[in-house]
Every structure is written in C-alpha cells, then in structure tokens.
Scaffold this motif. Sequence first.
Motif, short mmCIF file in Angstrom:
data_model
loop_
_atom_site.label_atom_id
_atom_site.label_comp_id
_atom_site.label_asym_id
_atom_site.label_seq_id
_atom_site.Cartn_x
_atom_site.Cartn_y
_atom_site.Cartn_z
N GLN A 170 -3.93 -10.52 -3.87
CA GLN A 170 -2.82 -10.97 -2.94
C GLN A 170 -2.81 -9.83 -1.71
OE1 GLN A 170 1.54 -12.23 -4.01
NE2 GLN A 170 1.64 -10.12 -3.96
N ALA A 171 -2.21 -10.38 -0.63
CA ALA A 171 -2.03 -9.23 0.56
C ALA A 171 -0.71 -9.58 1.02
CB ALA A 171 -3.09 -9.23 1.59
N THR A 172 -0.06 -8.62 1.90
CA THR A 172 1.13 -8.81 2.61
C THR A 172 0.60 -8.66 4.01
OG1 THR A 172 2.34 -7.42 1.11
CG2 THR A 172 3.21 -8.03 2.92
N VAL A 173 1.30 -9.74 4.95
CA VAL A 173 0.74 -9.88 6.21
C VAL A 173 2.00 -10.00 6.88
CG1 VAL A 173 -1.41 -10.86 5.66
CG2 VAL A 173 0.51 -12.57 5.85
N ARG A 202 3.72 -12.73 1.57
CA ARG A 202 2.93 -12.33 0.48
C ARG A 202 1.79 -13.76 0.58
NH1 ARG A 202 7.61 -10.01 -3.71
NH2 ARG A 202 8.06 -8.38 -2.19
N PHE A 229 -3.89 -6.42 6.90
CA PHE A 229 -3.33 -6.49 5.67
C PHE A 229 -2.27 -5.36 5.72
CE2 PHE A 229 -7.14 -8.82 3.84
CZ PHE A 229 -6.50 -10.03 4.21
N THR A 231 -0.28 -4.49 2.91
CA THR A 231 -0.61 -3.93 1.57
C THR A 231 -1.65 -4.97 0.90
OG1 THR A 231 0.98 -5.56 0.47
CG2 THR A 231 1.71 -3.28 1.18
N ARG A 232 -2.41 -4.56 -0.22
CA ARG A 232 -3.43 -5.43 -0.76
C ARG A 232 -3.16 -4.98 -2.12
NH1 ARG A 232 -9.15 -6.70 1.95
NH2 ARG A 232 -9.00 -8.08 0.37
N GLU A 233 -3.52 -6.07 -3.11
CA GLU A 233 -3.44 -5.80 -4.52
C GLU A 233 -4.01 -7.00 -5.36
OE1 GLU A 233 1.14 -7.34 -5.41
OE2 GLU A 233 0.84 -5.90 -3.80
#
Length: 376
Positions: A170-173, A202, A229, A231-233
Amino acid sequence: MKIAIVGAGPSGSYVAYLFAQADHEVVLFEEHPQVGTPVQCTGIVTSKIDAILPLKDVVKEAKVNTITKARIYAPSKNAVDFELKEKNYILNRGYFDQLIAKKAQAAGAELRLGTRVTSSHQGMVSFKTQTGVMTERYDVVIGADGPNSIIAKEVLAKHARKRSPWGGLQATVACDNGNVVEFYPYWGTYSWVVPEGKCRARIGLVGNKDTKKQFDEFVKWRMGATPKFLTREAGIIPYYAPHLSSKKGMTFLLGDAAGQVKATTGGGIIPGLEAAEALFEAVTEGKDYACLWKKRVGRNLLMHNLMRSLLDVCKDKDYEYLVKIIKRKDVKAIIEHSDREYPVQYLYRLLAKEPRLMLFGSGLLLRSIMQNKKLF
Ligand SMILES: Cc1cc2nc3c(=O)[nH]c(=O)nc-3n(C[C@H](O)[C@H](O)[C@H](O)COP(=O)(O)OP(=O)(O)OC[C@H]3O[C@@H](n4cnc5c(N)ncnc54)[C@H](O)[C@@H]3O)c2cc1C
C-alpha cells in the motif's frame, strides 16, 4: 489471574483492556519500541465498530474520514456505485492502536514495549530483554501477535505455517477521487483506492505472487503515471482457516494470529475485536472460546471464504456479468442496506431476489472445486 498478552495491535490491546478492567494482572508484550508502528493497514472499517462500545471514544478520535460511497469496477472500467447505509470510517491506524493500548494501561495493564516474546510453553513465556532472555509463568497466555505469530507455534505446532497468507502493498498518494472507496476485484487478488480526505488516498493491492510487480502496474494504471509515494507499507494477510485450532490448554490465539480475517477484503480489525470479547467471556466464565468466537464471527468468515474461492476463479467476463447484475436496482438496494461485515445476513436475500446469481455462483463453485482451491 495472571495473563500474558503478546502483541499490542488492536486485538491484543483491547483484550488487555477487558481483562485489566476486570482486575486481572495483565502484561502486554510489544516487540516494537512504540505501539502502532509500523502501520500495515488501510484502516477502513464499517460503522459496525461502534457496537464495540468501550472503543467508541477511540474510534471517534482516530477517525480521519467517513465514506458513504463505494464503487466496484469490472475490467472494462464498467462500474457500479453504492450508497452505503453502514458508513465506512477511515482510521489513523497507528493512532488507533496507541489509543487502545493507552486505554488498557489506564485500566491497569502493564505495557512492555520493545520486548519480543520468543516462545511460550504451557504458561511459561520467554522474552528478550536488554540483559538476555527471561521466562515468566502465567495462568493464561494470549497470542495476539499477528500473522507470523510465535504463540501459534505452541497452539498449532506443525500446522502453524498452513495458512498461505497473502502479501499486501500500500502507498499514500496525492489524489482526490470524490470520497469513494474504489474496489478492483480483478487486479491481483484484489486492490483498492481509499480516500484519507480531500487530497490524499491509500492505494493498495493484495496478491499471492508477483505482488510488487502487480502493485506497480496497478498504481501506474490507476493514477495514469507512477505518482510520488507519501508513505509506503507492506504486510501479510492470513485468512480464516476453520480447521485450525485457536486454543491449547490455557494458551489462546486472537486476531490475525487466529486467522480471524475476512478473505474477501483482508479486513481483520472488527473480527479481531469481536473475538477479543468472546475470549474475555470464555476465560472469565469458563466457556468454550472456539464456540463463542465462531458463533460471533466464524459463520461470516466462512462465508467470506466461500465468496473468495468464487472470486478467485472469476474471469474478466464473469466480473462484467457480476457488475451488470449488481447494477439492477433491487439487487443494488439489498447490498446498499447490508453490512459487508456480515454476508450471511444478505447473501440469502440476494439469491432469492436474483436467482441467476445462484446459477452463476454454482458455476463458479464447480470451477473452484475443479481447480482444487483450498480455502476451507
Ligand atoms: C496492506 C494491508 C491493509 C489492510 N487494510 C485493512 C483494512 O482496511 N481494514 C481492516 O479491518 N483490516 C485491514 N488489514 C488487516 C489488519 O491490519 C489486521 O487484520 C489487524 O491489524 C489485526 O490486528 P491484530 O491485533 O490481530 O494484529 P496486528 O495488528 O498484526 O498486531 C500484532 C502486534 O503484535 C506484535 N508482535 C508480533 N510478534 C510479537 C512478539 N513475538 N513479541 C511481542 N510482540 C509481537 C506486533 O509488533 C504487532 O504490534 C490490512 C492488512 C494489510 C497488510
């Protein structure tokens, strides 16, 4: 009773709160130096979470967005929109975990951060400290230690690895999608775009092979280009395995560690919290844990497994057909007024309203059996 709880995720901290407020001696072990990090979750839950009354204030505080619309896509980009009667909340997942852990502490639980449990055996819990490995005795041990549970090794022995978990990325964009949950059942095992607010979303994908490649392709396809991105997880998602045990002696599994996860969407927050209440009742009232949690969430998890095994054999034309049928006003109305948490409640009504779905489902089931899909 002296109770060891391994893992300060939502399930572990909530069950710690329940036992602590009933005056039991609770130690909550968390391997990370801080609760709620790293985040490996989209944080979307239905408003059914409000039924977990002691967490109402926590949900209110950790909520970053509320969504009332969902959209399911077929490969041709044909899509069906739903107005959700049961609102969906988007949580700041790290903060949510921290707030529940704080609640457990306020009720009297001892939180041991940066303390990794290395094994458990008949109440003897070993954990790493700065000076070496220590062992303590407990009356009850609860493994709420996620998909790679150490405690599952005691409860399940050689079966601990038999849950073939999926990988999720998952990433936040930066993205404004009109505050809709987008669901793509045909990308990877499934994929999604979930808005955090007006200008952030997300975006994620779950898969069981080439997940990274599929995620990159999905993001590029959905966003038009590979975005920055924010954040990335990445994380692991187990699914419900009804044949596996969740208890051995006074050692119990809870949440992801017990596979209390919906196989359709990977959602595990609400099932884990509901199972925590079942576990508290079982231990304090001498009842059967498996019976209680399976009665409360197991039947629905089983239905999610069935739906997953059908979705897994869908071809592009099947998704198109499904979206076409679901677009029918009366069929859509049933889905809009149902909670996706509890498919047992609405699947029968759907099949009665649209018998073609029964025929379609039977075809998929036959295909699934012939392809030897094993989700049960
Ligand atoms: C990409 C992704 C997106 C997701 N999105 C959603 C969603 O939108 N909605 C939803 O409902 N679910 C979602 N899930 C699933 C959800 O995150 C899990 O079901 C949920 O976190 C399970 O909670 P838990 O408390 O059982 O376990 P966890 O949250 O995994 O917590 C386990 C805790 O145990 C600790 N721990 C592990 N081993 C040890 C040890 N040996 N000693 C001490 N501590 C230990 C860990 O550090 C962790 O804090 C998603 C999962 C992924 C991977």
